[in-house]
Design an enzyme around this catalytic site. Structure first.
Site, short mmCIF file in Angstrom:
data_model
loop_
_atom_site.label_atom_id
_atom_site.label_comp_id
_atom_site.label_asym_id
_atom_site.label_seq_id
_atom_site.Cartn_x
_atom_site.Cartn_y
_atom_site.Cartn_z
N ARG A 173 5.21 0.63 -2.85
CA ARG A 173 4.16 0.91 -3.84
C ARG A 173 3.56 -0.41 -4.28
O ARG A 173 4.30 -1.35 -4.60
CB ARG A 173 4.76 1.61 -5.07
CG ARG A 173 5.40 2.94 -4.77
CD ARG A 173 6.38 3.31 -5.88
NE ARG A 173 7.46 2.34 -6.00
CZ ARG A 173 8.29 2.25 -7.05
NH1 ARG A 173 8.14 3.05 -8.08
NH2 ARG A 173 9.25 1.35 -7.08
N CYS A 283 -4.21 4.53 0.11
CA CYS A 283 -3.26 5.36 0.86
C CYS A 283 -3.45 6.86 0.63
O CYS A 283 -3.91 7.57 1.53
CB CYS A 283 -1.84 4.95 0.53
SG CYS A 283 -1.40 3.34 1.23
N ARG A 353 -9.67 0.08 -3.63
CA ARG A 353 -10.02 1.07 -2.60
C ARG A 353 -9.95 2.48 -3.19
O ARG A 353 -8.96 2.86 -3.79
CB ARG A 353 -9.06 0.94 -1.41
CG ARG A 353 -9.28 -0.35 -0.62
CD ARG A 353 -8.32 -0.49 0.52
NE ARG A 353 -6.98 -0.87 0.09
CZ ARG A 353 -5.98 -1.19 0.93
NH1 ARG A 353 -6.18 -1.15 2.23
NH2 ARG A 353 -4.80 -1.53 0.47
P1 NAD Z 1 -4.93 -4.19 4.42
O1 NAD Z 1 -6.34 -3.82 4.68
O2 NAD Z 1 -4.56 -4.85 3.13
O3 NAD Z 1 -4.38 -5.12 5.58
C1 NAD Z 1 -4.66 -4.94 6.92
C2 NAD Z 1 -4.65 -6.32 7.59
O4 NAD Z 1 -4.72 -6.15 9.00
C3 NAD Z 1 -5.82 -7.22 7.21
O5 NAD Z 1 -5.35 -8.46 6.78
C4 NAD Z 1 -6.64 -7.34 8.50
O6 NAD Z 1 -7.32 -8.57 8.62
C5 NAD Z 1 -5.54 -7.19 9.52
N1 NAD Z 1 -6.00 -6.81 10.87
C6 NAD Z 1 -6.99 -5.94 11.22
N2 NAD Z 1 -7.08 -5.85 12.55
C7 NAD Z 1 -6.13 -6.67 13.06
C8 NAD Z 1 -5.72 -6.99 14.38
N3 NAD Z 1 -6.31 -6.44 15.43
N4 NAD Z 1 -4.71 -7.87 14.53
C9 NAD Z 1 -4.11 -8.44 13.46
N5 NAD Z 1 -4.46 -8.17 12.19
C10 NAD Z 1 -5.45 -7.28 11.98
O7 NAD Z 1 -4.11 -2.83 4.60
P2 NAD Z 1 -2.69 -2.45 3.93
O8 NAD Z 1 -2.90 -1.87 2.58
O9 NAD Z 1 -1.74 -3.54 4.13
O10 NAD Z 1 -2.27 -1.22 4.87
C11 NAD Z 1 -1.83 -1.41 6.20
C12 NAD Z 1 -1.20 -0.12 6.67
O11 NAD Z 1 -0.04 0.15 5.88
C13 NAD Z 1 -2.08 1.12 6.52
O12 NAD Z 1 -1.81 1.99 7.58
C14 NAD Z 1 -1.60 1.73 5.21
O13 NAD Z 1 -1.86 3.10 5.15
C15 NAD Z 1 -0.13 1.43 5.28
N6 NAD Z 1 0.56 1.34 4.00
C16 NAD Z 1 0.02 0.60 2.99
C17 NAD Z 1 0.68 0.53 1.77
C18 NAD Z 1 0.09 -0.21 0.61
O14 NAD Z 1 0.60 -0.04 -0.51
N7 NAD Z 1 -0.95 -1.00 0.77
C19 NAD Z 1 1.92 1.21 1.59
C20 NAD Z 1 2.45 1.90 2.67
C21 NAD Z 1 1.76 1.97 3.86
#
Ligand code: NAD
Length: 456
Positions: A173, A283, A353
Site C-alpha cells: 500500500r 490500482c 492517479r
Molecule cells: P509506476 O508508473 O510508478 O512505475 C512504472 C515504472 O516502469 C516507471 O518508472 C517507468 O518508467 C518504468 N517502465 C516503463 N516501461 C519500462 C520498460 N520497458 N522497462 C523498464 N522500465 C519501464 O507504476 P507503479 O505504481 O509502480 O505500478 C507498477 C505495477 O505494480 C502496476 O502493475 C501496478 O498495478 C502494480 N502495483 C502497484 C502498487 C502501488 O501501490 N503503486 C501496488 C501493487 C501493485
C-alpha cells in the site's frame, strides 16, 4: 516501520549463495522493492527506461513521496549493494532473479490493461539472457499474461527454455510501502517448477525468516488472479458502504452510525467500511475494470458483472460530493469560492492517479466555482496535471475568504485544524467533509454548517 530490517548478507535455506536480483521498472513498486531488497542484504540492480528517474535514484533521491523510503534508499546506497541503470544487457548479465515491476495502466478508450510496458520490458531483458534465470512478474496483470510472457521470453532469450517465468503479485500500500515490502502479510509464489519455487524462496528468505510470513505456492493463473481478486474485494467493500450511504441520504439515516454498527460483526469488520468520496489511485479503479474486461474476454463476464456496479457507485460519490457543495452554497456554484483540501488519492501519498479529490475540484470549477486547492505533498503533481486550478500554500490560505471548505483527502493535518481558528479566515462557516474525517460535533460547536454524504 515497526522494525529496521537486518542488513546481513542473506543465504538460502540450503546455504547456497543468495541470488542476485534485478528490478525492471523503478516506479512506486519497483523502487521500493529494489531499495528494500538491498537493505535486506541482496545485491540489486534497478533498471528503468527513464534516465531521469535512474539518475535521481542513484543520487539518493526518491522521485515520489513515501514515508521512510528516502532513509532506506540512503542505507541501501551506502551498503554498496544497490545501483541503477538503463542498461538491460548489464542487468541481464548481473541477475539470477529478475523482478518485472513496470506499469500496467488502463488502455486509452478501453477498460483493458495496457500490457505494452510489460511486453517491452520482458522482451528487452530476454534479448540479453544467455544463461539460466528466473523472470518474476510483480506487476498486476490480466490472468493469462504469464503464460503469454513465458512463450515470449523463451522465444526471445538466447538461453531459450532455460529461462523460466514466475508470478509474485504485490500487495503493498502506498504510504506503508516499506513496511509492506519488508513485512508483507503473505507472499504468493506463482510457479511452474520446483526450481522456480526454490529461487523465489531464496529471494525472500530474509523476509520469511524474520516474520514467519505465510508463503502460498500456486500456479501462474492463480497468482495473477489473487491480486485482482483482492483489489476487487476491497473496492466492493468501499462501494458497498457508499451504496448504503446513498440509501441513508434518501431516508435520513446516518451511514457513519450504520458502518460502526456493522463493524462490530467480526465477519464484516470495520476496515474499508468507511463511507465517503470513494477509492481512486493507480490500482483499484483500473484493476477492477481490467478484471471485468478480461473475464468478459474469457466468457465469464457475468461472474464479475457486479464490478461494473462497484465502479459506478464509486464514480457517483464524486458527483454527489459536488451536489452537496452546491446545496451548502445555496443551490448555485457560480462564483462560489471553494477551498479544496487534498489532491492526492489518499493521505501519505503524492499519487494523483485517478484521484477523487482532483476530479471533484475540476467538476466544481466546471460548474462555475472558484476553486483553490491545497495538499501537503501532491501540489507539484497536481499543478503539472491540472494547471487550470488555483493552488494555495497552506490549508488556511486555501480557505481564506472561502464560501465552502471541502475536505477531499483525509490528511492528518486537515483533521487537526481548529475549526474555531479557521472560522476567522473564511467568508462563511460551511464545510463539506468528503471523507467523514472531521469531528462533526467540534465543527458544529464552532458554528460551522457541517455536512457529509450519508449523514443527516
Ligand atoms: P509506476 O508508473 O510508478 O512505475 C512504472 C515504472 O516502469 C516507471 O518508472 C517507468 O518508467 C518504468 N517502465 C516503463 N516501461 C519500462 C520498460 N520497458 N522497462 C523498464 N522500465 C519501464 O507504476 P507503479 O505504481 O509502480 O505500478 C507498477 C505495477 O505494480 C502496476 O502493475 C501496478 O498495478 C502494480 N502495483 C502497484 C502498487 C502501488 O501501490 N503503486 C501496488 C501493487 C501493485
Amino acid at each position: 516501520m515497526s522494525a529496521t530490517p537486518s542488513s546481513t548478507t542473506p543465504s538460502t535455506a540450503t546455504g547456497a549463495a543468495a541470488p542476485r536480483l534485478t528490478v525492471i521498472g523503478t516506479g512506486y513498486l519497483g523502487a521500493t522493492h529494489a531499495i528494500c531488497m538491498a537493505v535486506l542484504g541482496f545485491e540489486v540492480v534497478g533498471v528503468d527506461v527513464d534516465p531521469r528517474k535512474v539518475e535521481r535514484l542513484a543520487a539518493g533521491e526518491v522521485p515520489f513521496f513515501e514515508p521512510g523510503l528516502p532513509e532506506m534508499l540512503h542505507k541501501a546506497l551506502d551498503s554498496g549493494r544497490l545501483s541503477f541503470t538503463t542498461d538491460f544487457a548489464r542487468a541481464a548479465e548481473f541477475g539470477d532473479v529478475h523482478f518485472v515491476c513496470v506499469g500496467t495502466p488502463q488502455q486509452r478508450g478501453s477498460d483493458a490493461a495496457d500490457l505494452t510496458y510489460v511486453r517491452s520490458a520482458v522482451t528487452e531483458l530476454a534479448r540479453h539472457l544467455h544463461r539460466k534465470a528466473l523472470v518474476v512478474g510483480k506487476s498486476t496483470v490480466p490472468v493469462g499474461t504469464a503464460a503469454e510472457l513465458t512463450r515470449l521470453v523463451q522465444e526471445v532469450a538466447p538461453a531459450g527454455a532455460e529461462v523460466e517465468l514466475a508470478w509474485n503479485p504485490e500487495f503493498l500500500r502506498e504510504g506503508f510501502a516499506v513496511e509492506d515490502t519488508t513485512n508483507p502479510d503473505r507472499l504468493v509464489f506463482g510457479v511452474s517448477s520446483a526450481w522456480a519455487e526454490q529461487q523465489l524462496r531464496a529471494a525472500f528468505a530474509p523476509v520469511v525468516e524474520a516474520h514467519d510470513t505465510p508463503v502460498l505456492v500456486v500456479d501462474l493463473p492463480t497468482a495473477e488472479l489473487v491480486k485482482v481478486a483482492a483489489n476487487s474485494f476491497l473496492a466492493t467493500k468501499i462501494s458497498y458502504i457508499n451504496a448504503m450511504a446513498e440509501v441513508c441520504e434518501r431516508t435520513g439515516a446516518d451511514v457513519t452510525a450504520l458502518a460502526q454498527a456493522l463493524s462490530h460483526d467480526s465477519r464484516i469488520g470495520g476496515r474499508f467500511l468507511k463511507p465517503g468520496l470513494g477509492f481512486g489511485g493507480g490500482c483499484l479503479p483500473k484493476d477492477i475494470r481490467a478484471f471485468k474486461h478480461r473475464a468478459e474476454e474469457l466468457g465469464v463476464g457475468q461472474a464479475v458483472a457486479f464490478l461494473g456496479e462497484v465502479d459506478a457507485i464509486n464514480k457517483r460519490r464524486r458527483e454527489r460530493t459536488v451536489d452537496l457543495v452546491r446545496e451548502v452554497a445555496g443551490g448555485d456554484l457560480r462564483g462560489v469560492r471553494v477551498a479544496a483540501w487534498g489532491a492526492a488519492f489518499k493521505p501519505d501519498s503524492d499519487d494523483i492517479r485517478d484521484a477523487p479529490a482532483l476530479d471533484v475540484a475540476v467538476l466544481l470549477q466546471q460548474a462555475g466555482a472558484d476553486v483553490t486547492v491545497y495538499d501537503p505533498e501532491a501540489m507539484d503533481n497536481a499543478r503539472r496535471s491540472y494547471p487550470q486550478l488555483s493552488y494555495a500554500a497552506s490549508a488556511v490560505d486555501a480557505a481564506r475568504d472561502a464560501d465552502v471548505v471541502v475536505l477531499l483527502t483525509e490528511w492528518r493535518q486537515f483533521r487537526a485544524v481548529d475549526p474555531e481558528v479557521l472560522g476567522a479566515a473564511v467568508a462563511h462557516r460551511r464545510v463539506v467533509d468528503g471523507r467523514h474525517a472531521l469531528d462533526r460535533d467540534a465543527w458544529r460547536a464552532a458554528g460551522w454548517d457541517y455536512r457529509a454524504l450519508g449523514r443527516p
